[in-house]
Scaffold this motif. Structure first.
Motif, mmCIF file in Angstrom:
data_model
loop_
_atom_site.group_PDB
_atom_site.id
_atom_site.type_symbol
_atom_site.label_atom_id
_atom_site.label_comp_id
_atom_site.label_asym_id
_atom_site.label_seq_id
_atom_site.Cartn_x
_atom_site.Cartn_y
_atom_site.Cartn_z
ATOM 1 N N ARG A 41 0.836 -1.214 0.000
ATOM 2 C CA ARG A 41 0.000 0.000 0.000
ATOM 3 C C ARG A 41 0.866 1.257 0.000
ATOM 4 O O ARG A 41 0.610 2.209 -0.728
ATOM 5 N N ALA A 42 1.888 1.252 0.838
ATOM 6 C CA ALA A 42 2.742 2.427 0.990
ATOM 7 C C ALA A 42 3.518 2.741 -0.289
ATOM 8 O O ALA A 42 3.636 3.904 -0.674
ATOM 9 N N ILE A 43 4.031 1.725 -0.960
ATOM 10 C CA ILE A 43 4.876 1.992 -2.125
ATOM 11 C C ILE A 43 4.085 2.229 -3.405
ATOM 12 O O ILE A 43 4.602 2.849 -4.331
ATOM 13 N N THR A 44 2.835 1.755 -3.460
ATOM 14 C CA THR A 44 2.055 1.920 -4.691
ATOM 15 C C THR A 44 0.961 2.968 -4.571
ATOM 16 O O THR A 44 0.494 3.485 -5.582
ATOM 17 N N GLY A 45 0.518 3.236 -3.346
ATOM 18 C CA GLY A 45 -0.640 4.112 -3.169
ATOM 19 C C GLY A 45 -1.937 3.417 -3.521
ATOM 20 O O GLY A 45 -2.971 4.061 -3.677
ATOM 21 N N GLY A 46 -1.903 2.088 -3.636
ATOM 22 C CA GLY A 46 -3.095 1.318 -3.997
ATOM 23 C C GLY A 46 -3.605 0.480 -2.853
ATOM 24 O O GLY A 46 -2.973 0.382 -1.800
ATOM 25 N N ASP A 47 -4.749 -0.135 -3.079
ATOM 26 C CA ASP A 47 -5.391 -0.998 -2.091
ATOM 27 C C ASP A 47 -5.496 -2.406 -2.658
ATOM 28 O O ASP A 47 -6.296 -2.654 -3.567
ATOM 29 N N PRO A 48 -4.690 -3.341 -2.145
ATOM 30 C CA PRO A 48 -4.717 -4.699 -2.687
ATOM 31 C C PRO A 48 -6.070 -5.396 -2.540
ATOM 32 O O PRO A 48 -6.383 -6.289 -3.317
ATOM 33 N N ALA A 49 -6.880 -4.971 -1.610
ATOM 34 C CA ALA A 49 -8.187 -5.609 -1.415
ATOM 35 C C ALA A 49 -9.124 -5.356 -2.596
ATOM 36 O O ALA A 49 -10.034 -6.145 -2.858
ATOM 37 N N ARG A 50 -8.925 -4.273 -3.315
ATOM 38 C CA ARG A 50 -9.783 -3.965 -4.468
ATOM 39 C C ARG A 50 -9.344 -4.685 -5.738
ATOM 40 O O ARG A 50 -10.084 -4.748 -6.716
ATOM 41 N N ALA A 51 -8.135 -5.212 -5.734
ATOM 42 C CA ALA A 51 -7.545 -5.764 -6.954
ATOM 43 C C ALA A 51 -8.220 -7.016 -7.509
ATOM 44 O O ALA A 51 -8.376 -7.113 -8.735
ATOM 45 N N PRO A 52 -8.630 -7.998 -6.696
ATOM 46 C CA PRO A 52 -9.208 -9.197 -7.309
ATOM 47 C C PRO A 52 -10.389 -8.896 -8.247
ATOM 48 O O PRO A 52 -10.476 -9.474 -9.342
ATOM 49 N N ALA A 53 -11.255 -7.991 -7.868
ATOM 50 C CA ALA A 53 -12.377 -7.634 -8.744
ATOM 51 C C ALA A 53 -11.872 -6.964 -10.019
ATOM 52 O O ALA A 53 -12.401 -7.212 -11.116
ATOM 53 N N LEU A 54 -10.852 -6.134 -9.901
ATOM 54 C CA LEU A 54 -10.289 -5.469 -11.077
ATOM 55 C C LEU A 54 -9.596 -6.472 -11.991
ATOM 56 O O LEU A 54 -9.720 -6.391 -13.219
ATOM 57 N N ILE A 55 -8.882 -7.397 -11.403
ATOM 58 C CA ILE A 55 -8.188 -8.436 -12.181
ATOM 59 C C ILE A 55 -9.197 -9.244 -12.980
ATOM 60 O O ILE A 55 -8.963 -9.571 -14.146
ATOM 61 N N ARG A 56 -10.339 -9.543 -12.391
ATOM 62 C CA ARG A 56 -11.399 -10.260 -13.119
ATOM 63 C C ARG A 56 -12.012 -9.364 -14.199
ATOM 64 O O ARG A 56 -12.209 -9.797 -15.330
ATOM 65 N N ARG A 57 -12.312 -8.108 -13.833
ATOM 66 C CA ARG A 57 -12.965 -7.195 -14.777
ATOM 67 C C ARG A 57 -12.128 -6.978 -16.035
ATOM 68 O O ARG A 57 -12.648 -6.946 -17.142
ATOM 69 N N TYR A 58 -10.817 -6.800 -15.858
ATOM 70 C CA TYR A 58 -9.958 -6.499 -16.995
ATOM 71 C C TYR A 58 -9.347 -7.739 -17.654
ATOM 72 O O TYR A 58 -8.591 -7.613 -18.608
ATOM 73 N N GLY A 59 -9.677 -8.911 -17.159
ATOM 74 C CA GLY A 59 -9.260 -10.148 -17.807
ATOM 75 C C GLY A 59 -7.800 -10.522 -17.633
ATOM 76 O O GLY A 59 -7.272 -11.316 -18.414
ATOM 77 N N PRO A 67 -1.342 -15.518 -8.321
ATOM 78 C CA PRO A 67 -1.630 -16.197 -7.057
ATOM 79 C C PRO A 67 -2.821 -15.571 -6.333
ATOM 80 O O PRO A 67 -2.991 -14.352 -6.338
ATOM 81 N N GLY A 68 -3.664 -16.445 -5.769
ATOM 82 C CA GLY A 68 -4.798 -15.990 -4.981
ATOM 83 C C GLY A 68 -6.021 -15.603 -5.786
ATOM 84 O O GLY A 68 -7.033 -15.215 -5.217
ATOM 85 N N ILE A 69 -5.950 -15.707 -7.110
ATOM 86 C CA ILE A 69 -7.084 -15.352 -7.956
ATOM 87 C C ILE A 69 -7.687 -16.641 -8.510
ATOM 88 O O ILE A 69 -7.024 -17.358 -9.272
ATOM 89 N N PRO A 70 -8.932 -16.962 -8.149
ATOM 90 C CA PRO A 70 -9.569 -18.159 -8.708
ATOM 91 C C PRO A 70 -9.592 -18.085 -10.234
ATOM 92 O O PRO A 70 -9.974 -17.065 -10.813
ATOM 93 N N GLY A 71 -9.129 -19.127 -10.873
ATOM 94 C CA GLY A 71 -9.060 -19.150 -12.330
ATOM 95 C C GLY A 71 -7.870 -18.383 -12.874
ATOM 96 O O GLY A 71 -7.725 -18.249 -14.081
ATOM 97 N N GLY A 72 -7.025 -17.878 -11.999
ATOM 98 C CA GLY A 72 -5.845 -17.110 -12.424
ATOM 99 C C GLY A 72 -4.734 -18.028 -12.857
ATOM 100 O O GLY A 72 -3.688 -18.097 -12.223
ATOM 101 N N ASP A 73 -4.975 -18.739 -13.961
ATOM 102 C CA ASP A 73 -3.997 -19.723 -14.417
ATOM 103 C C ASP A 73 -3.660 -19.567 -15.899
ATOM 104 O O ASP A 73 -3.335 -20.522 -16.578
ATOM 105 N N GLY A 74 -3.744 -18.326 -16.396
ATOM 106 C CA GLY A 74 -3.429 -18.072 -17.799
ATOM 107 C C GLY A 74 -1.986 -18.420 -18.123
ATOM 108 O O GLY A 74 -1.103 -18.323 -17.267
ATOM 109 N N GLN A 75 -1.764 -18.819 -19.355
ATOM 110 C CA GLN A 75 -0.432 -19.249 -19.789
ATOM 111 C C GLN A 75 0.114 -18.408 -20.940
ATOM 112 O O GLN A 75 1.163 -18.717 -21.487
ATOM 113 N N VAL A 76 -0.571 -17.336 -21.339
ATOM 114 C CA VAL A 76 -0.115 -16.508 -22.455
ATOM 115 C C VAL A 76 1.018 -15.598 -22.004
ATOM 116 O O VAL A 76 2.080 -15.547 -22.612
#
Length: 136
Positions: A41-59, A67-76
Protein backbone atom coordinates in the motif's frame (compact mmCIF):
# COMPACT_ATOMS: atom_id res chain seq x y z
CA UNK A 1 0.83 -49.80 20.61
CA UNK A 2 -0.96 -50.11 23.93
CA UNK A 3 -2.00 -47.02 25.84
CA UNK A 4 -2.48 -47.00 29.57
CA UNK A 5 -4.26 -44.48 31.74
CA UNK A 6 -0.88 -43.02 32.71
CA UNK A 7 0.08 -42.37 29.05
CA UNK A 8 -2.92 -40.09 28.32
CA UNK A 9 -1.34 -36.96 29.88
CA UNK A 10 1.66 -37.39 27.59
CA UNK A 11 -0.58 -37.82 24.54
CA UNK A 12 -2.63 -34.78 25.56
CA UNK A 13 0.53 -32.70 26.03
CA UNK A 14 1.84 -33.77 22.61
CA UNK A 15 -1.48 -32.93 20.96
CA UNK A 16 -1.61 -29.55 22.69
CA UNK A 17 1.96 -28.82 21.58
CA UNK A 18 1.10 -29.60 17.95
CA UNK A 19 -2.00 -27.42 18.16
CA UNK A 20 -0.01 -24.54 19.66
CA UNK A 21 2.64 -24.85 16.95
CA UNK A 22 -0.06 -24.69 14.27
CA UNK A 23 -1.63 -21.60 15.88
CA UNK A 24 1.75 -19.85 16.09
CA UNK A 25 2.60 -20.72 12.48
CA UNK A 26 -0.79 -19.44 11.30
CA UNK A 27 -0.28 -16.22 13.24
CA UNK A 28 3.15 -15.72 11.69
CA UNK A 29 1.77 -16.22 8.17
CA UNK A 30 -1.08 -13.79 8.84
CA UNK A 31 1.33 -11.24 10.32
CA UNK A 32 3.66 -11.55 7.31
CA UNK A 33 0.71 -11.12 4.94
CA UNK A 34 -0.46 -7.98 6.76
CA UNK A 35 3.06 -6.58 6.71
CA UNK A 36 3.43 -7.31 2.97
CA UNK A 37 0.08 -5.62 2.28
CA UNK A 38 1.04 -2.60 4.36
CA UNK A 39 4.31 -2.18 2.48
CA UNK A 40 2.58 -2.68 -0.88
CA UNK A 41 0.00 0.00 0.00
CA UNK A 42 2.74 2.43 0.99
CA UNK A 43 4.88 1.99 -2.12
CA UNK A 44 2.06 1.92 -4.69
CA UNK A 45 -0.64 4.11 -3.17
CA UNK A 46 -3.09 1.32 -4.00
CA UNK A 47 -5.39 -1.00 -2.09
CA UNK A 48 -4.72 -4.70 -2.69
CA UNK A 49 -8.19 -5.61 -1.41
CA UNK A 50 -9.78 -3.96 -4.47
CA UNK A 51 -7.55 -5.76 -6.95
CA UNK A 52 -9.21 -9.20 -7.31
CA UNK A 53 -12.38 -7.63 -8.74
CA UNK A 54 -10.29 -5.47 -11.08
CA UNK A 55 -8.19 -8.44 -12.18
CA UNK A 56 -11.40 -10.26 -13.12
CA UNK A 57 -12.96 -7.19 -14.78
CA UNK A 58 -9.96 -6.50 -16.99
CA UNK A 59 -9.26 -10.15 -17.81
CA UNK A 60 -5.72 -10.25 -16.43
CA UNK A 61 -6.07 -13.88 -15.35
CA UNK A 62 -6.92 -14.91 -18.90
CA UNK A 63 -3.26 -14.42 -19.81
CA UNK A 64 -1.37 -14.55 -16.49
CA UNK A 65 -1.07 -16.97 -13.61
CA UNK A 66 -1.90 -14.82 -10.60
CA UNK A 67 -1.63 -16.20 -7.06
CA UNK A 68 -4.80 -15.99 -4.98
CA UNK A 69 -7.08 -15.35 -7.96
CA UNK A 70 -9.57 -18.16 -8.71
CA UNK A 71 -9.06 -19.15 -12.33
CA UNK A 72 -5.85 -17.11 -12.42
CA UNK A 73 -4.00 -19.72 -14.42
CA UNK A 74 -3.43 -18.07 -17.80
CA UNK A 75 -0.43 -19.25 -19.79
CA UNK A 76 -0.11 -16.51 -22.45
CA UNK A 77 1.82 -13.97 -20.37
CA UNK A 78 4.35 -14.52 -17.63
CA UNK A 79 3.29 -15.77 -14.23
CA UNK A 80 2.89 -12.85 -11.83
CA UNK A 81 3.86 -14.94 -8.83
CA UNK A 82 6.79 -13.45 -6.94
CA UNK A 83 6.68 -10.22 -8.94
CA UNK A 84 8.03 -8.08 -6.10
CA UNK A 85 11.35 -9.96 -6.11
CA UNK A 86 12.00 -9.52 -9.84
CA UNK A 87 14.48 -7.01 -11.22
CA UNK A 88 12.56 -6.29 -14.42
CA UNK A 89 8.95 -5.99 -15.53
CA UNK A 90 8.35 -7.92 -18.75
CA UNK A 91 12.11 -7.84 -19.32
CA UNK A 92 11.95 -4.23 -20.50
CA UNK A 93 11.88 -1.87 -17.52
CA UNK A 94 13.13 -1.88 -13.95
CA UNK A 95 10.69 -3.17 -11.38
CA UNK A 96 9.55 -0.09 -9.49
CA UNK A 97 6.03 0.69 -8.29
CA UNK A 98 5.62 3.58 -10.74
CA UNK A 99 6.92 1.53 -13.67
CA UNK A 100 4.60 -1.35 -12.79
CA UNK A 101 1.59 0.97 -12.64
CA UNK A 102 2.49 2.55 -15.97
CA UNK A 103 3.15 -0.87 -17.51
CA UNK A 104 -0.31 -2.03 -16.46
CA UNK A 105 -1.93 1.11 -17.91
CA UNK A 106 0.07 1.47 -21.16
CA UNK A 107 2.44 -1.42 -21.80
CA UNK A 108 3.07 -0.25 -25.38
CA UNK A 109 4.82 2.86 -24.02
CA UNK A 110 7.56 0.54 -22.78
CA UNK A 111 7.45 -2.08 -25.52
CA UNK A 112 5.49 -1.29 -28.69
CA UNK A 113 5.53 -4.94 -29.78
CA UNK A 114 4.30 -6.39 -26.48
CA UNK A 115 1.42 -8.84 -26.62
CA UNK A 116 -0.08 -7.22 -23.52
CA UNK A 117 -3.06 -5.13 -24.56
CA UNK A 118 -4.03 -1.69 -23.34
CA UNK A 119 -7.07 -2.71 -21.30
CA UNK A 120 -8.44 0.71 -20.45
CA UNK A 121 -7.59 0.29 -16.78
CA UNK A 122 -7.17 3.62 -14.99
CA UNK A 123 -4.02 4.61 -13.13
CA UNK A 124 -5.84 4.40 -9.78
CA UNK A 125 -7.06 0.89 -10.60
CA UNK A 126 -3.58 -0.09 -11.77
CA UNK A 127 -2.21 1.08 -8.40
CA UNK A 128 -4.61 -1.32 -6.67
CA UNK A 129 -3.50 -4.19 -8.94
CA UNK A 130 0.18 -3.31 -8.39
CA UNK A 131 -0.39 -3.27 -4.63
CA UNK A 132 -1.97 -6.72 -4.85
CA UNK A 133 0.89 -8.13 -6.93
CA UNK A 134 3.55 -6.68 -4.60
CA UNK A 135 1.68 -7.99 -1.54
CA UNK A 136 1.82 -11.60 -2.75
Amino acid sequence: MRFTLSSWPIIALGTASLFLAAVVATGLVCNERRQNESIARAITGGDPARAPALIRRYGCAGCHTIPGIPGGDGQVGASLSGLRSRVYIAGVTTNTPDNLVQWIVTPQAFSPRTAMPATGITEAEARDVAAYLYAQ
